[in-house]
Design an enzyme around this catalytic site. Structure first.
Site, PDB file in Angstrom:
ATOM      1  CG  ASP A 128      -2.273   0.640   1.071  1.00 20.07           C
ATOM      2  OD1 ASP A 128      -2.180   1.477  -0.018  1.00 20.07           O
ATOM      3  OD2 ASP A 128      -3.466   0.240   1.582  1.00 20.07           O
ATOM      4  CG  ASP A 184     -10.119   1.535   0.074  1.00 22.15           C
ATOM      5  OD1 ASP A 184      -8.956   1.649  -0.937  1.00 22.15           O
ATOM      6  OD2 ASP A 184      -9.955   1.739   1.023  1.00 22.15           O
TER       7      ASP A 184
HETATM    8  C1  GLA Z   1      -6.114   0.942   1.837  1.00 24.25           C
HETATM    9  C2  GLA Z   1      -6.495  -0.184   0.882  1.00 24.25           C
HETATM   10  C3  GLA Z   1      -7.453  -1.090   1.054  1.00 24.25           C
HETATM   11  C4  GLA Z   1      -6.951  -1.703   2.504  1.00 24.25           C
HETATM   12  C5  GLA Z   1      -6.654  -0.573   3.696  1.00 24.25           C
HETATM   13  C6  GLA Z   1      -6.171  -1.048   4.725  1.00 24.25           C
HETATM   14  O1  GLA Z   1      -7.269   1.935   1.922  1.00 24.25           O
HETATM   15  O2  GLA Z   1      -6.919   0.552  -0.411  1.00 24.25           O
HETATM   16  O3  GLA Z   1      -7.715  -2.046   0.307  1.00 24.25           O
HETATM   17  O4  GLA Z   1      -5.979  -2.482   2.264  1.00 24.25           O
HETATM   18  O5  GLA Z   1      -5.898   0.472   2.869  1.00 24.25           O
HETATM   19  O6  GLA Z   1      -5.795  -0.237   5.599  1.00 24.25           O
END
Ligand code: GLA
Length: 375
Positions: A128, A184
């Site tokens: 990430d 997301d």
């Molecule tokens: C981001 C990612 C999600 C998840 C969260 C975890 O928002 O896009 O898919 O992995 O972090 O904190």
């Protein structure tokens, strides 16, 4: 090193349902569900533990440690269990100093963390992009981890999770096997359709060993779980369109719901072998956007290895509609007769003219597998 992710990766990831409050018991039980319900045989391969598996700080030697309260048996034991059930072990980290949920990130520890993951038997890393120090070069952070992973000598699929960095332009050169295209996903039609349609516009970037990732599935959440509560929920009809879209896009298929609460209808959908066959087709051609006369509808086509073409007709409107199509734009000619099979219902429709229309419910779809009738 083997060629990884030749086809879009498939599996399950805890985030959409368990979010921040995940425990190892949830994971062990979901692994059992996958193993006992035919998901491994259907192609779902990776069990991925997302954010919040780590302790709040690194150990005395700078090593990452499992959260002692929620993962008391540690990550090696969990990985061994996942492997013992015939699955591959996925884990999450972040290129910044902290993960998005505030746990220790890999910034400045890339090589040690990659080695630690390899020693635990990790097969997949979702990486990430939160808490990146000001001025740090984002692309370089992914390149560093990609390099560190390859140097471990272990086959580890590298999933880049940075929606803001035009990842599709460069993530393949950082060694990533898939990359997020957008923020997301949440559990409602607006989010599902926006995410899926955007991916349709980007299909030219996707292909074997480097796939566009429109995010994990929300099918089956029905408004429950972390991302379910944020989004509010979707209907079975909408989940069917969601899964059909991800299949025709050649998107990675990561289930995201609490598997222990899978309804019979959702199970049938997610195990539909004809839909999965379209996603995993040997030609590895991602679905692309066909012209659609109606602003409420989207049509996608995915050429398949045996000469068939999968066609998806989506009605994004709030009422049922006739969705018009023309097979001519897929490469067939106006006089061709096309035999169509409804892949969702798993029944033959019969011979269609090259152009026509289908009646599609609101937020619903038709997924057709089409074969030219050779006379
Ligand atoms: C981001 C990612 C999600 C998840 C969260 C975890 O928002 O896009 O898919 O992995 O972090 O904190």
């Amino acid at each position: 090193m083997a060629q990884l992710a030749i086809k879009p990766p498939m599996g399950w990831n805890h985030w959409n349902t368990f979010g921040w409050s995940v425990t190892e018991t949830d994971i062990y039980e979901c692994v059992d569900y996958l193993a006992d319900n035919g998901f491994r045989e259907a192609g779902y391969e990776f069990v991925t533990i997302d954010d919040c598996w780590m302790a709040g700080e690194r150990g005395p030697n700078g090593e990452l440690m499992a959260d002692p309260k929620t993962f008391p048996h540690g990550m090696k034991a969990l990985g061994d269990y996942i492997h013992s059930k015939g699955f591959k072990f996925g884990i999450y980290e972040d290129g910044g100093v902290r993960t998005c949920a505030g746990r220790p990130g890999s910034y400045g520890h890339e090589r040690e963390d990659a080695a630690q993951f390899a020693s635990w038997g990790v097969d997949f890393l979702k990486y990430d992009f939160c808490y990146v120090p000001a001025g740090a070069d984002g692309k370089l952070l992914f390149r560093r981890m990609g390099q560190a992973l390859r140097e471990t000598g272990r086959d580890i699929v590298f999933s880049a999770c940075w929606s803001g960095g035009e990842c599709h332009e460069w993530a393949r050169t950082a060694g990533a096997h898939m990359w997020r295209l957008s923020g997301d996903i949440f559990d409602n039609w607006k989010s599902i359709s926006a995410t899926g349609y955007h991916a349709l516009d980007m299909s030219r970037y996707s292909g074997p060993m480097g796939w566009n990732d429109p995010d994990m599935l929300v099918a089956g959440l029905f408004g429950e779980g972390y991302v379910g509560r944020i989004g509010g929920g979707s209907t079975l009809e909408e989940y069917t369109t969601h899964f059909a879209l991800w299949c025709i896009l050649s998107a990675p298929l990561f289930l995201g719901h609490d598997l222990r609460k899978t309804t019979p209808e959702i199970k049938e959908l997610l195990l539909n072998p004809e839909m999965i066959a379209i996603n995993q087709d040997d030609a590895c051609i991602p679905g692309w956007d066909l012209p659609c006369l109606d602003e409420f509808c989207r049509i996608a086509a995915k050429p398949l290895a045996n000469g068939d073409i999968a066609i998806l007709l989506v009605n994004g409107d709030d009422c049922p509609r006739w969705v018009g199509y023309s097979f001519e734009s897929c490469g067939w000619s106006p006089s061709d007769k096309i035999f169509a099979r409804d892949v969702i219902r798993r029944e033959d429709i019969g011979v269609l003219d090259c152009g026509g229309s289908c009646y599609v419910p609101s937020h619903g779809c038709k997924l057709l597998r089409c074969t030219r009738v050779k006379s």
